[in-house]
Design a protein around this motif. Structure first.
Motif, PDB file in Angstrom:
ATOM      1  N   SER A 226     -16.614 -12.077  93.471  1.00  0.00           N
ATOM      2  CA  SER A 226     -18.374 -12.103  93.008  1.00  0.00           C
ATOM      3  C   SER A 226     -18.627 -11.460  93.925  1.00  0.00           C
ATOM      4  O   SER A 226     -19.730 -11.089  93.474  1.00  0.00           O
ATOM      5  CB  SER A 226     -18.397 -12.864  92.045  1.00  0.00           C
ATOM      6  OG  SER A 226     -19.400 -14.166  93.578  1.00  0.00           O
ATOM      7  N   ALA A 227     -18.543 -11.123  95.338  1.00  0.00           N
ATOM      8  CA  ALA A 227     -19.637 -10.388  96.476  1.00  0.00           C
ATOM      9  C   ALA A 227     -21.027 -10.919  96.399  1.00  0.00           C
ATOM     10  O   ALA A 227     -21.768 -10.232  96.666  1.00  0.00           O
ATOM     11  CB  ALA A 227     -19.383  -9.483  95.904  1.00  0.00           C
ATOM     12  N   GLY A 228     -20.733 -12.488  96.436  1.00  0.00           N
ATOM     13  CA  GLY A 228     -22.137 -13.924  95.675  1.00  0.00           C
ATOM     14  C   GLY A 228     -22.714 -13.605  95.018  1.00  0.00           C
ATOM     15  O   GLY A 228     -23.982 -14.092  95.331  1.00  0.00           O
ATOM     16  N   MET A 229     -22.066 -12.706  94.339  1.00  0.00           N
ATOM     17  CA  MET A 229     -22.951 -12.638  92.413  1.00  0.00           C
ATOM     18  C   MET A 229     -23.096 -14.279  92.283  1.00  0.00           C
ATOM     19  O   MET A 229     -24.155 -14.194  91.058  1.00  0.00           O
ATOM     20  CB  MET A 229     -22.826 -11.410  92.031  1.00  0.00           C
ATOM     21  CG  MET A 229     -22.796 -10.404  92.504  1.00  0.00           C
ATOM     22  SD  MET A 229     -24.518  -9.598  92.216  1.00  0.00           S
ATOM     23  CE  MET A 229     -24.742  -8.976  90.938  1.00  0.00           C
ATOM     24  N   LEU A 230     -21.757 -14.954  92.010  1.00  0.00           N
ATOM     25  CA  LEU A 230     -21.862 -16.466  91.603  1.00  0.00           C
ATOM     26  C   LEU A 230     -22.690 -17.786  92.787  1.00  0.00           C
ATOM     27  O   LEU A 230     -22.796 -18.635  92.070  1.00  0.00           O
ATOM     28  CB  LEU A 230     -20.357 -15.880  91.180  1.00  0.00           C
ATOM     29  CG  LEU A 230     -19.961 -15.342  90.342  1.00  0.00           C
ATOM     30  CD1 LEU A 230     -18.727 -15.873  89.684  1.00  0.00           C
ATOM     31  CD2 LEU A 230     -20.208 -15.859  89.130  1.00  0.00           C
ATOM     32  N   ASP A 231     -22.948 -17.702  94.076  1.00  0.00           N
ATOM     33  CA  ASP A 231     -22.925 -18.168  94.253  1.00  0.00           C
ATOM     34  C   ASP A 231     -24.984 -17.647  95.145  1.00  0.00           C
ATOM     35  O   ASP A 231     -24.033 -16.431  96.569  1.00  0.00           O
ATOM     36  CB  ASP A 231     -22.581 -19.431  95.644  1.00  0.00           C
ATOM     37  CG  ASP A 231     -23.164 -20.070  96.133  1.00  0.00           C
ATOM     38  OD1 ASP A 231     -24.087 -19.960  96.808  1.00  0.00           O
ATOM     39  OD2 ASP A 231     -22.262 -20.949  96.594  1.00  0.00           O
ATOM     40  N   GLU A 232     -26.005 -17.730  95.306  1.00  0.00           N
ATOM     41  CA  GLU A 232     -26.787 -16.586  95.948  1.00  0.00           C
ATOM     42  C   GLU A 232     -26.853 -17.164  97.700  1.00  0.00           C
ATOM     43  O   GLU A 232     -27.500 -16.693  98.203  1.00  0.00           O
ATOM     44  CB  GLU A 232     -28.053 -17.219  95.314  1.00  0.00           C
ATOM     45  CG  GLU A 232     -28.673 -18.592  95.517  1.00  0.00           C
ATOM     46  CD  GLU A 232     -30.063 -18.960  94.689  1.00  0.00           C
ATOM     47  OE1 GLU A 232     -30.231 -19.564  95.037  1.00  0.00           O
ATOM     48  OE2 GLU A 232     -30.024 -18.391  94.282  1.00  0.00           O
ATOM     49  N   ASP A 233     -26.399 -18.291  97.270  1.00  0.00           N
ATOM     50  CA  ASP A 233     -25.986 -18.463  99.277  1.00  0.00           C
ATOM     51  C   ASP A 233     -24.381 -18.035 100.432  1.00  0.00           C
ATOM     52  O   ASP A 233     -24.887 -18.117 101.636  1.00  0.00           O
ATOM     53  CB  ASP A 233     -26.067 -20.653  99.474  1.00  0.00           C
ATOM     54  CG  ASP A 233     -27.109 -20.669  98.501  1.00  0.00           C
ATOM     55  OD1 ASP A 233     -28.092 -19.996  99.321  1.00  0.00           O
ATOM     56  OD2 ASP A 233     -26.862 -21.933  98.542  1.00  0.00           O
ATOM     57  N   MET A 234     -23.828 -17.353  99.494  1.00  0.00           N
ATOM     58  CA  MET A 234     -22.698 -16.805  99.651  1.00  0.00           C
ATOM     59  C   MET A 234     -22.443 -16.226 101.163  1.00  0.00           C
ATOM     60  O   MET A 234     -22.542 -16.071 102.029  1.00  0.00           O
ATOM     61  CB  MET A 234     -21.672 -17.011  99.189  1.00  0.00           C
ATOM     62  CG  MET A 234     -20.476 -15.793  99.305  1.00  0.00           C
ATOM     63  SD  MET A 234     -19.105 -16.612 100.153  1.00  0.00           S
ATOM     64  CE  MET A 234     -18.290 -17.618  99.305  1.00  0.00           C
ATOM     65  N   LEU A 235     -23.667 -14.773 100.965  1.00  0.00           N
ATOM     66  CA  LEU A 235     -23.548 -13.861 102.249  1.00  0.00           C
ATOM     67  C   LEU A 235     -24.410 -14.717 103.112  1.00  0.00           C
ATOM     68  O   LEU A 235     -23.870 -14.392 104.111  1.00  0.00           O
ATOM     69  CB  LEU A 235     -24.620 -12.557 101.696  1.00  0.00           C
ATOM     70  CG  LEU A 235     -23.771 -11.450  99.585  1.00  0.00           C
ATOM     71  CD1 LEU A 235     -24.650 -11.146  99.882  1.00  0.00           C
ATOM     72  CD2 LEU A 235     -22.540 -11.868 100.279  1.00  0.00           C
TER      73      LEU A 235
END
Length: 274
Positions: free
Chosen positions: A119-128
Motif C-alpha cells: 500500500s506504500a503506506g496508504m493503509l497505515d499512516e505510521d508505516m513510512l
C-alpha cells in the motif's frame, strides 16, 4: 544502484531475484503449501540454492477479495517463521510482506531486512515514519483501496500517468521522513485490469524517470493465465516470458515463485546486455 541490507550493500545494477514464501492458507498459487517447519526450511533452502538474493515472507494474502487477517494473527504466523529461517540460514535477507507498521517493526526487530508494503503506506499512516526510523529498504507498491476492494477501483484515464503521480507523492513523503532506500513496485494485478497490466508492462521503462530500483512481481498472476486460458499452475512459461520483458525494460528485482527460472532469465538478459 545499491540498497543497504544489514550493513551490506546489494548491487541492483545486476538484477536480483526475490523468492516468495507464502505463509497463508489462501494465497492464489501456493496457499497452505508450507505448513510444517520442514516444508518451510526445504523451500527456503531450495530458493537460496537456486540463487535467490531475498526471501519474501507474507502472512496476509493480498489476492483480490482475500480474507481479512487480524494484526495478532499476522504476527503469530510471521514471527516464528522469521525465527525458524534465520536459525537455520542466518545470512538470509528476509523481506516481510506487510502493510502494517507494527508488524513491520516486529519483523525487522526479529531479523528481517526489508519491508515490502503493498500500500506504500496508504493503509497505515505510521508505516513510512516507522520504516524511516528502522532505516531498512522499503518496497512501495501501487494499489488503490485494499485487497478486499481493489478490483472495483481499476478506473483510470491514463494508468501510467496516474501511477507516476502516486509514486511521486509517496516518494516525497517517505523522503521527508528520512527514508533512504526506496524500491518501487508497479503492483501488477492490484487495482488493474488485464489490459491495464499489459499497458504498464509495455511502458515499464517510463518508471526509470523516478531513478529508483524497480521490483516486478508478475509470477503466475492472472494477467498471464487468463490471457493464455490456463491456470496459475500452468503459468510458469508465461511468467518466464514476461519476466524477460520486464528485465529488458529496467526491472532490478524479480519477485517470483520459481527462482531457478528467474535466475536464468537474469543471466541470459545480462548476456545480451553486455
Amino acid at each position: 544502484m545499491t540498497i543497504n541490507c544489514k550493513g551490506n550493500l546489494i548491487d541492483l545494477s545486476v538484477p536480483k531475484v526475490m523468492g516468495i514464501l507464502n505463509c497463508t492458507p489462501d494465497s492464489f498459487f501456493d496457499g497452505g503449501k508450507y505448513k510444517s517447519e520442514s516444508d518451510i526450511l526445504q523451500q527456503v533452502e531450495k530458493m537460496l540454492d537456486e540463487g535467490a538474493t531475498f526471501i519474501d515472507i507474507g502472512a496476509y494474502s493480498s489476492k483480490p477479495g482475500a480474507d481479512f487477517v487480524s494484526e495478532d494473527e499476522e504476527l503469530q504466523r510471521l514471527l516464528p517463521i522469521i525465527d525458524l529461517v534465520l536459525k537455520h540460514f542466518p545470512e538470509t535477507l528476509l523481506s516481510v510482506d506487510t502493510f502494517r507498521s507494527n508488524v513491520a517493526q516486529n519483523a525487522i526487530e526479529n531479523g528481517a531486512a526489508v519491508v515490502n508494503d503493498i500500500s506504500a503506506g496508504m493503509l497505515d499512516e505510521d508505516m513510512l515514519e516507522t520504516v524511516a526510523k528502522l532505516q531498512v529498504p522499503y518496497v512501495m507498491m501501487h494499489m488503490k483501496g485494499n485487497p478486499q476492494t481493489m478490483q472495483s477501483l481499476a478506473n483510470y484515464e491514463d494508468v501510467v500517468k496516474e501511477m507516476m503521480f502516486y509514486f511521486s507523492e509517496r516518494i516525497n513523503k517517505a523522503r521527508n521522513f528520512g527514508l533512504n532506500d526506496i524500491i518501487i513496485d508497479p503492483g501488477f494485478g492490484f487495482a488493474k485490469t488485464v489490459e491495464q497490466n499489459y499497458e504498464v508492462l509495455q511502458k515499464l521503462d517510463y518508471f526509470n524517470i523516478l531513478e529508483l530500483p524497480l521490483l516486478v512481481g508478475i509470477s503466475r498472476k492472472s494477467m498471464i493465465y487468463k490471457t493464455l486460458e490456463n491456470s496459475p499452475q500452468e503459468a510458469l512459461n508465461g511468467t518466464t516470458i514476461l519476466n524477460t520483458i520486464a528485465l529488458q525494460r529496467g526491472a532490478n528485482i524479480l519477485r517470483v515463485h520459481d527462482v531457478k527460472q528467474a535466475v536464468e532469465c537474469v543471466k541470459l538478459v545480462q548476456k545480451i546486455t553486455k
